[in-house]
Scaffold this active site. Structure first.
Site, short mmCIF file in Angstrom:
data_model
loop_
_atom_site.label_atom_id
_atom_site.label_comp_id
_atom_site.label_asym_id
_atom_site.label_seq_id
_atom_site.Cartn_x
_atom_site.Cartn_y
_atom_site.Cartn_z
N SER A 152 3.31 -2.58 10.31
CA SER A 152 4.75 -2.66 10.60
C SER A 152 5.38 -3.99 10.19
CB SER A 152 5.01 -2.36 12.08
OG SER A 152 4.63 -1.03 12.37
N GLU A 170 -6.95 4.61 7.80
CA GLU A 170 -6.67 6.04 7.57
C GLU A 170 -7.88 6.71 6.91
OE1 GLU A 170 -2.91 5.65 5.54
OE2 GLU A 170 -2.00 4.97 7.42
N HIS A 203 -9.51 1.17 4.59
CA HIS A 203 -8.26 1.36 5.34
C HIS A 203 -8.55 2.27 6.54
CE1 HIS A 203 -4.18 2.47 6.42
NE2 HIS A 203 -3.79 1.41 5.72
N ASN A 222 0.87 -1.18 0.00
CA ASN A 222 0.00 0.00 0.00
C ASN A 222 0.91 1.22 0.00
OD1 ASN A 222 -1.80 2.06 0.47
ND2 ASN A 222 -2.25 1.47 2.59
N TRP A 223 1.00 1.86 -1.16
CA TRP A 223 1.92 3.00 -1.28
C TRP A 223 1.34 4.28 -0.67
CZ3 TRP A 223 5.46 3.54 -6.18
CH2 TRP A 223 6.39 2.50 -6.17
N LYS A 224 0.08 4.25 -0.26
CA LYS A 224 -0.55 5.45 0.33
C LYS A 224 -0.29 6.65 -0.60
CE LYS A 224 0.18 3.41 4.83
NZ LYS A 224 0.12 3.59 6.25
N GLY A 274 2.59 1.79 10.83
CA GLY A 274 3.63 2.80 10.73
C GLY A 274 4.34 3.12 12.04
N GLY A 308 2.73 -1.30 4.26
CA GLY A 308 2.79 0.12 3.91
C GLY A 308 4.23 0.55 3.63
N GLY A 309 4.87 1.11 4.64
CA GLY A 309 6.21 1.70 4.49
C GLY A 309 7.22 0.79 3.81
N GLU A 339 -5.60 -5.05 10.43
CA GLU A 339 -4.57 -4.04 10.67
C GLU A 339 -4.86 -3.28 11.96
OE1 GLU A 339 -2.49 -2.88 6.75
OE2 GLU A 339 -4.19 -1.56 7.03
C1 PEP Z 1 -0.84 0.07 6.02
O1 PEP Z 1 -0.95 1.28 6.00
O2 PEP Z 1 -1.67 -0.63 5.46
C2 PEP Z 1 0.32 -0.49 6.73
C3 PEP Z 1 0.26 -1.74 7.07
O3 PEP Z 1 1.38 0.35 6.97
P1 PEP Z 1 2.80 -0.05 7.61
O4 PEP Z 1 3.25 -1.35 6.99
O5 PEP Z 1 3.70 1.09 7.25
O6 PEP Z 1 2.60 -0.18 9.09
#
Ligand code: PEP
Length: 258
Positions: A209, A95, A93, A10-12, A170, A230-231, A164
Site C-alpha cells: 500500500s 501471492e 511474492h 509490480n504489475w502483477k 492492496g 503494486g497498485g 511486504e
Molecule cells: C505488491 O503486491 O507487491 C504490493 C506491494 O502491492 P500494493 O502496493 O498494491 O499493496
C-alpha cells in the site's frame, strides 16, 4: 550507511499492449530522478515488448523457475527472462508463496537461478495478520529470510529484499513506522550475520500500500532503501510521485540495478 533507493513496480497480472504507453511514460518521467533506481516488473509475456519500448530502463519479471530448462509446462526460466530483455525478477511474492505454495527452499533456488545468469533479484518476505497480531512477526520474517536467501552473494547481479506484510498488500493499511523500522533492522541484522559486510549493501525495500501520499514518511524510516509497489505502479500519475519522494530522500552511492 544509507543506500541509493530502488523503487520497483509490480504489475502483477495487469498489462497488455495498450499499457506500453504507461511503461513509456514511467520511463520518461523516471529519468528526471537519476538519483533513484526505478524498475517495472511486468507480466512475462509483456517483458520483451516493454524492454524494446524503453531501452536502458529496467524491466523485470515477477517470478522465475529454478530449473534451467525442462518439462515445466507454463513456467519461465531465468535465461528466458534475460533473453526477453529482463534485468531483474521478483521471487517469493506472498501471492505466489500462498497460491502456488512456494516454500522457502524453492524461493531460495529461484533466487540462485536468477542471480546465476546475471538477473538481479527482489526477494519478498512478510508475515500474515494473524502472526503480526500474535506478536511473532519479526521471528517469522527473519526465519523466512534465513530459509529463502541465496547461499552467497557472489557475482554482479544484485539481491534486494522486499519486506511486504501480507495484510498490507492492496489493502490501504500499512504498519506504523516503528514496526517497519523494527522489521527492517531485524532483516539487516540477519543479512549481516549471513553475508558479513556484503549484507550492508543489500537494499531492503518496503512493500504494501505504498502511495504518493505516504511514500515520504516510509522512505524516512531507517533501513528503508526503497519500495516495491503494486497498485500504484500501474500509471505514471500514481507511480512517479513515489519515485519523486525517493529522490527527495536519497543519497549518493550504493549499487545500481540495470
Ligand atoms: C505488491 O503486491 O507487491 C504490493 C506491494 O502491492 P500494493 O502496493 O498494491 O499493496
Amino acid at each position: 550507511m544509507a543506500l541509493r533507493k530502488l523503487v520497483a513496480g509490480n504489475w502483477k497480472m495487469h498489462g497488455v499492449s495498450s499499457d506500453l504507453e504507461q511503461v513509456r511514460a514511467i520511463a520518461a518521467e523516471a529519468a528526471r530522478f537519476p538519483q533513484v533506481d526505478v524498475a517495472l516488473c511486468v507480466p512475462a509475456i509483456l517483458i520483451e515488448r516493454a524492454a524494446r519500448a524503453v531501452p536502458g530502463f529496467a524491466i523485470g519479471g515477477q517470478d522465475v523457475h529454478q530449473a534451467a530448462k525442462g518439462a515445466h509446462t507454463g513456467c519461465t526460466s531465468a535465461l528466458m527472462l534475460v533473453d526477453a530483455g529482463a534485468v531483474l525478477t521478483i521471487v517469493g511474492h506472498s501471492e505466489r508463496r500462498e497460491a502456488q505454495r512456494e516454500s522457502d527452499d524453492e524461493v531460495k533456488a529461484k533466487a540462485e537461478a536468477a542471480l546465476s545468469v546475471g538477473l538481479s533479484v527482489i526477494l519478498c518476505v512478510g508475515e500474515s495478520l494473524e502472526l503480526r497480531e500474535s506478536g511473532c512477526a519479526v521471528e517469522t520474517v527473519v526465519a523466512q529470510l534465513d530459509g529463502s536467501v541465496p547461499s552467497n552473494l557472489d557475482g554482479e547481479a544484485e539481491l534486494a529484499i522486499a519486506y511486504e506484510p501480507i495484510w498490507a498488500i492492496g489493502t490501504g493499511k500499512i504498519p506504523n513506522s516503528g514496526d517497519i523500522a523494527e522489521m527492517h533492522s531485524a532483516i539487516r541484522s540477519k543479512l549481516r550475520e549471513r553475508f558479513g559486510s556484503d549484507g550492508e549493501q543489500v537494499r531492503i525495500l518496503y512493500g504494501g500500500s505504498v502511495k504518493g501520499s505516504n511514500a515520504a514518511e516510509i522512505f524516512a524510516i531507517p533501513d528503508v532503501d526503497g519500495a516495491l509497489v503494486g497498485g500504484a505502479s500501474l500509471t505514471a500519475g500514481d507511480f512517479i510521485p513515489i519515485v519523486a519522494a525517493a529522490a527527495a530522500s536519497t543519497v549518493e552511492g550504493g549499487r545500481v540495478i540495470a
